[in-house]
Design a protein around this motif. Structure first.
Motif, PDB file in Angstrom:
ATOM      1  N   SER A  13       8.589   3.299   1.818  1.00  0.00           N
ATOM      2  CA  SER A  13       7.438   2.387   1.866  1.00  0.00           C
ATOM      3  C   SER A  13       6.198   3.043   1.287  1.00  0.00           C
ATOM      4  O   SER A  13       5.429   2.413   0.546  1.00  0.00           O
ATOM      5  CB  SER A  13       7.159   1.954   3.306  1.00  0.00           C
ATOM      6  OG  SER A  13       8.198   1.151   3.773  1.00  0.00           O
ATOM      7  N   PHE A  14       5.990   4.327   1.621  1.00  0.00           N
ATOM      8  CA  PHE A  14       4.839   5.047   1.091  1.00  0.00           C
ATOM      9  C   PHE A  14       4.911   5.123  -0.432  1.00  0.00           C
ATOM     10  O   PHE A  14       3.921   4.851  -1.122  1.00  0.00           O
ATOM     11  CB  PHE A  14       4.758   6.469   1.666  1.00  0.00           C
ATOM     12  CG  PHE A  14       3.685   7.284   1.008  1.00  0.00           C
ATOM     13  CD1 PHE A  14       2.366   7.213   1.442  1.00  0.00           C
ATOM     14  CD2 PHE A  14       3.982   8.108  -0.070  1.00  0.00           C
ATOM     15  CE1 PHE A  14       1.372   7.937   0.807  1.00  0.00           C
ATOM     16  CE2 PHE A  14       2.992   8.837  -0.712  1.00  0.00           C
ATOM     17  CZ  PHE A  14       1.681   8.752  -0.272  1.00  0.00           C
ATOM     18  N   VAL A  15       6.069   5.498  -0.970  1.00  0.00           N
ATOM     19  CA  VAL A  15       6.237   5.638  -2.420  1.00  0.00           C
ATOM     20  C   VAL A  15       5.939   4.311  -3.117  1.00  0.00           C
ATOM     21  O   VAL A  15       5.199   4.266  -4.114  1.00  0.00           O
ATOM     22  CB  VAL A  15       7.651   6.169  -2.757  1.00  0.00           C
ATOM     23  CG1 VAL A  15       7.981   5.991  -4.229  1.00  0.00           C
ATOM     24  CG2 VAL A  15       7.762   7.641  -2.347  1.00  0.00           C
ATOM     25  N   GLN A  16       6.469   3.223  -2.598  1.00  0.00           N
ATOM     26  CA  GLN A  16       6.212   1.908  -3.200  1.00  0.00           C
ATOM     27  C   GLN A  16       4.719   1.595  -3.176  1.00  0.00           C
ATOM     28  O   GLN A  16       4.147   1.161  -4.185  1.00  0.00           O
ATOM     29  CB  GLN A  16       6.998   0.835  -2.455  1.00  0.00           C
ATOM     30  CG  GLN A  16       6.772  -0.553  -3.014  1.00  0.00           C
ATOM     31  CD  GLN A  16       7.533  -1.617  -2.237  1.00  0.00           C
ATOM     32  OE1 GLN A  16       8.148  -1.355  -1.208  1.00  0.00           O
ATOM     33  NE2 GLN A  16       7.470  -2.838  -2.735  1.00  0.00           N
ATOM     34  N   HIS A  17       4.079   1.836  -2.036  1.00  0.00           N
ATOM     35  CA  HIS A  17       2.646   1.561  -1.871  1.00  0.00           C
ATOM     36  C   HIS A  17       1.810   2.441  -2.812  1.00  0.00           C
ATOM     37  O   HIS A  17       0.885   1.956  -3.477  1.00  0.00           O
ATOM     38  CB  HIS A  17       2.267   1.802  -0.413  1.00  0.00           C
ATOM     39  CG  HIS A  17       0.827   1.566  -0.109  1.00  0.00           C
ATOM     40  ND1 HIS A  17       0.241   0.321  -0.162  1.00  0.00           N
ATOM     41  CD2 HIS A  17      -0.152   2.427   0.271  1.00  0.00           C
ATOM     42  CE1 HIS A  17      -1.034   0.422   0.157  1.00  0.00           C
ATOM     43  NE2 HIS A  17      -1.303   1.682   0.427  1.00  0.00           N
ATOM     44  N   TYR A  18       2.147   3.729  -2.886  1.00  0.00           N
ATOM     45  CA  TYR A  18       1.395   4.681  -3.709  1.00  0.00           C
ATOM     46  C   TYR A  18       1.401   4.257  -5.181  1.00  0.00           C
ATOM     47  O   TYR A  18       0.342   4.159  -5.815  1.00  0.00           O
ATOM     48  CB  TYR A  18       1.977   6.085  -3.562  1.00  0.00           C
ATOM     49  CG  TYR A  18       1.307   7.099  -4.452  1.00  0.00           C
ATOM     50  CD1 TYR A  18       0.167   7.781  -4.033  1.00  0.00           C
ATOM     51  CD2 TYR A  18       1.800   7.392  -5.727  1.00  0.00           C
ATOM     52  CE1 TYR A  18      -0.461   8.707  -4.844  1.00  0.00           C
ATOM     53  CE2 TYR A  18       1.170   8.313  -6.546  1.00  0.00           C
ATOM     54  CZ  TYR A  18       0.052   8.971  -6.103  1.00  0.00           C
ATOM     55  OH  TYR A  18      -0.572   9.882  -6.922  1.00  0.00           O
TER      56      TYR A  18
END
Length: 127
Positions: A13-18
């Motif tokens: 989720s973090f990678v997608q958001h970043y």
């Protein structure tokens, strides 16, 4: 299908958001860093949210698109998450180029933030 471990879900989720934020409005990336965060960008160190955002917003392109090829996430002994990303990016009209990026994520006050970030283009200089 087996459920992903929590650290995989958080890391993904973090990678997608970043990268969504990076590709659309890099000035908003300050929301994921803290004052003690560290960034190493192509071997150059930056420390603190302001220095990191200043570096990322000063990069010499107007549009960029990241494509993630692979990502791996691991829990650390101190309850953080280590994430490694491999992918390709296209900046402005430049050719597509590979990149590697690693993050350490930490939960502070019920929010996951990036404490450490290392980025390298996949350029090999054998000379």
């Amino acid at each position: 299908m087996v459920d992903q471990p929590l650290w995989e879900q958080i890391g993904s989720s973090f990678v997608q958001h970043y990268y969504q934020m990076f590709d659309s409005d890099r000035s908003q990336l300050g929301s994921i860093y803290i004052d003690s965060s560290c960034l190493t960008w192509e071997g150059e160190p930056y420390q603190g949210k302001l220095a990191i955002v200043e570096k990322l917003t000063s990069l010499p392109f107007t549009k960029i698109a990241h494509s993630i090829t692979a990502q791996d996430h691991q829990p650390t002994p101190d309850n953080c998450i280590l994430s490694m990303v491999v992918g390709q990016l296209k900046a402005d009209e430049d050719q597509i180029i590979g990149f590697h990026q690693s993050f350490i994520l930490k939960n502070i006050n019920d929010a996951w933030v990036c404490t450490n970030d290392m980025f390298r283009l996949a350029i090999h200089n054998f000379g």
